[in-house]
Write an enzyme that holds these catalytic residues in place. Structure first.
Site, PDB file in Angstrom:
ATOM      1  CG  ASP A 150       1.680   5.703  -3.120  1.00  0.00           C
ATOM      2  OD1 ASP A 150       1.600   5.004  -4.128  1.00  0.00           O
ATOM      3  OD2 ASP A 150       1.010   5.527  -2.082  1.00  0.00           O
ATOM      4  CG  HIS A 160       0.750   2.155  -1.792  1.00  0.00           C
ATOM      5  ND1 HIS A 160      -0.279   3.012  -2.048  1.00  0.00           N
ATOM      6  CD2 HIS A 160       0.201   0.912  -1.758  1.00  0.00           C
ATOM      7  CE1 HIS A 160      -1.411   2.319  -2.159  1.00  0.00           C
ATOM      8  NE2 HIS A 160      -1.148   1.045  -1.980  1.00  0.00           N
TER       9      HIS A 160
HETATM   10  C1  XUL Z   1      -6.702  -0.945  -3.996  1.00  0.00           C
HETATM   11  C2  XUL Z   1      -6.651  -0.295  -2.683  1.00  0.00           C
HETATM   12  C3  XUL Z   1      -5.306   0.036  -2.186  1.00  0.00           C
HETATM   13  C4  XUL Z   1      -5.128  -0.174  -0.728  1.00  0.00           C
HETATM   14  C5  XUL Z   1      -3.721   0.038  -0.239  1.00  0.00           C
HETATM   15  O1  XUL Z   1      -7.977  -1.169  -4.476  1.00  0.00           O
HETATM   16  O2  XUL Z   1      -7.673  -0.032  -2.080  1.00  0.00           O
HETATM   17  O3  XUL Z   1      -5.034   1.340  -2.544  1.00  0.00           O
HETATM   18  O4  XUL Z   1      -5.949   0.654   0.023  1.00  0.00           O
HETATM   19  O5  XUL Z   1      -2.800  -0.749  -0.917  1.00  0.00           O
END
Ligand code: XUL
Ligand code: CO
Length: 451
Positions: free
Chosen positions: A119, A116
């Site tokens: 992150d 993300h």
């Molecule tokens: C949340 C989840 C996230 C997604 C990406 O449960 O799985 O980490 O994979 O936003």
């Protein structure tokens, strides 16, 4: 091996063994090995059905869990030891983490990663400051990718942590929040494109509701459709050719997430004319929260030719939330690999370990144990699935069970050449015989022959 980064003169070459001195590169040692930091089954270059294990899996590691998850829980703070991290929101700290992460990727032999925006780089006081922090970290990631050959499986934007997103992002009641989310996604797609990302994931985050009493459901869904269309338009505008994914999840953090399961996502995409532009990223624990098996959601996605990628993890049978554990169940891995092999494997997607260690597994080396176990589990699943396919009895049984559809009235129905009047005429002179046994238990026993 080392090629100097031409884009960023500040880029510092990756020094192996700097951050995980206790771990050397993980090697395949075979099933007899007692070395906990060796692969017993995952042998990257071994061919299964003519393709290397590495290519079958396209393993990915999740930046958020590996580098940013402190392993806290609602009753206590994080326990994860991260001796490399000074705990600050500085760009330097964020850049340093990328080196730690790439050392981890190098030592485990994981070829891909996912992140993300927030992150990898800190969220700062303004969007402009956050964007330039992101650029500075992406400079570093670009250099590390060039140096190591590691690749970005997908990027995404974090539209759920900051309080502005408490009521959703694209489904917020507030248009300024929608706009901010749009700006964040625009930037996240740009950096994903710059890093050669093979995909971009939209996980709903807080796109859903806690109560319908204060929610304009129709308006929120329409706005989510508009938001995704804008993303598709921007993707075309900048020439980003990576695959867009939607990641279904039924609840948590909201009571109801709009992307609740594979079927709901497919329906949403179809309703808003987005199906050509998205595939699904199916996560094991999310499917379970939806009251399905992961095999179910994979098959639903695959039947619609929309299975794109997998977030591999596991839940706990006794806990009803997204525990994001590492996969260790060989039955599940076999079922997953059967669906994947039947569909001809990944194209843009991969197996991303969206999994975190338990709060008790707080030492850096536990990151390695966790991923090694996950990779070995999938290697066993792949071998078992390939053996089941080579054996052929399972497939033959199912083909025979539906064999009636290949001839006579069945074939006519499937060709779309029948109607209710004809069926009535047929039924009046053909009383159906009871169908033969489904032999579920026999087939379960057969499956077990390969585990
Ligand atoms: C949340 C989840 C996230 C997604 C990406 O449960 O799985 O980490 O994979 O936003
Ligand atoms: Co996920």
């Amino acid at each position: 091996m080392f090629s100097p980064n031409i884009h960023d003169t500040n880029f510092i070459a990756l020094e192996m063994s700097e951050f995980f001195p206790e771990v050397t590169s993980i090697k395949y040692e075979g099933p007899e090995s007692k070395n906990p930091l060796a692969f017993k089954h995952y042998n990257a270059d071994e061919l299964v059905e003519g393709k290397s294990m590495r290519e079958h899996f396209r393993f990915g590691a999740a930046y958020w869990h590996c580098m940013r998850n402190p392993l806290g829980d609602p009753f206590g703070p994080g326990t994860a030891q991260m001796p490399w991290d000074d705990g600050s929101d500085s760009v330097e700290n964020a850049q340093k983490r990328t080196h730690v992460f790439f050392e981890f990727l190098e030592k485990t032999g994981i070829d891909y990663y996912c992140f993300h925006d927030r992150d990898i780089a800190p969220e700062l006081g303004t969007l402009a400051e956050s964007n330039s922090a992101l650029d500075a970290v992406v400079d570093e990631l670009e250099g590390l990718q060039q140096q190591t050959g590691k690749k970005l499986l997908w990027g995404t934007a974090c539209l759920f942590v900051h309080p502005r997103y408490a009521m959703g992002a694209a489904t917020s009641p507030c248009p300024e929040v929608f706009a901010y989310a749009g700006a964040q996604v625009k930037k996240a797609i740009e950096v994903t494109h710059r890093l050669g990302g093979e995909g971009y994931t939209f996980w709903g985050g807080r796109e859903g509701y806690s109560s319908l009493i204060n929610t304009d459901l129709k308006r929120e869904l329409d706005n989510l459709g508009r938001f995704l269309h804008m993303a598709v338009d921007y993707k075309k505008e900048i020439g980003f050719e990576g695959q867009f994914y939607i990641e279904p999840k039924p609840k948590e953090p909201t009571k109801h997430q709009y992307d609740s399961d594979a079927a709901a996502c497919l329906n949403f995409l179809r309703e808003y004319d987005l199906l050509d532009h998205f595939k699904l990223n199916i996560e094991t624990n999310h499917a379970i929260l939806a009251g399905h098996t992961v095999e179910h959601d994979l098959k639903v996605a695959s039947a619609a030719e929309a299975l794109g990628s997998i977030d591999a993890n596991a839940g706990d049978e006794l806990l009803g939330w997204d525990t994001d554990q590492f996969p260790t169940n060989i039955y599940d891995a076999t079922r997953i690999m059967l669906v994947l092999l039947d569909m001809g494997g990944f194209t843009t997607g991969g197996l991303n370990f969206d999994a975190k260690r338990r709060r008790e597994s707080h030492e850096p080396v536990d990151l390695f144990h966790a991923h090694v176990g996950g990779m070995d589990t999938f290697a066993r699943g792949l071998k078992a699935a390939a053996a089941i396919r080579a054996d052929g009895r399972m497939k033959e049984f199912v083909a025979k069970r539906y064999g009636g559809w290949d001839e006579g009235v069945g074939a006519k129905i499937e060709r779309g050449e029948s109607n209710l009047t004809e069926l009535e005429a047929h039924a009046l002179s053909n009383e159906p015989k009871p169908p033969s046994s489904g032999r579920q238990e026999m087939l379960e026993n057969l499956f077990n022959e390969f585990i």
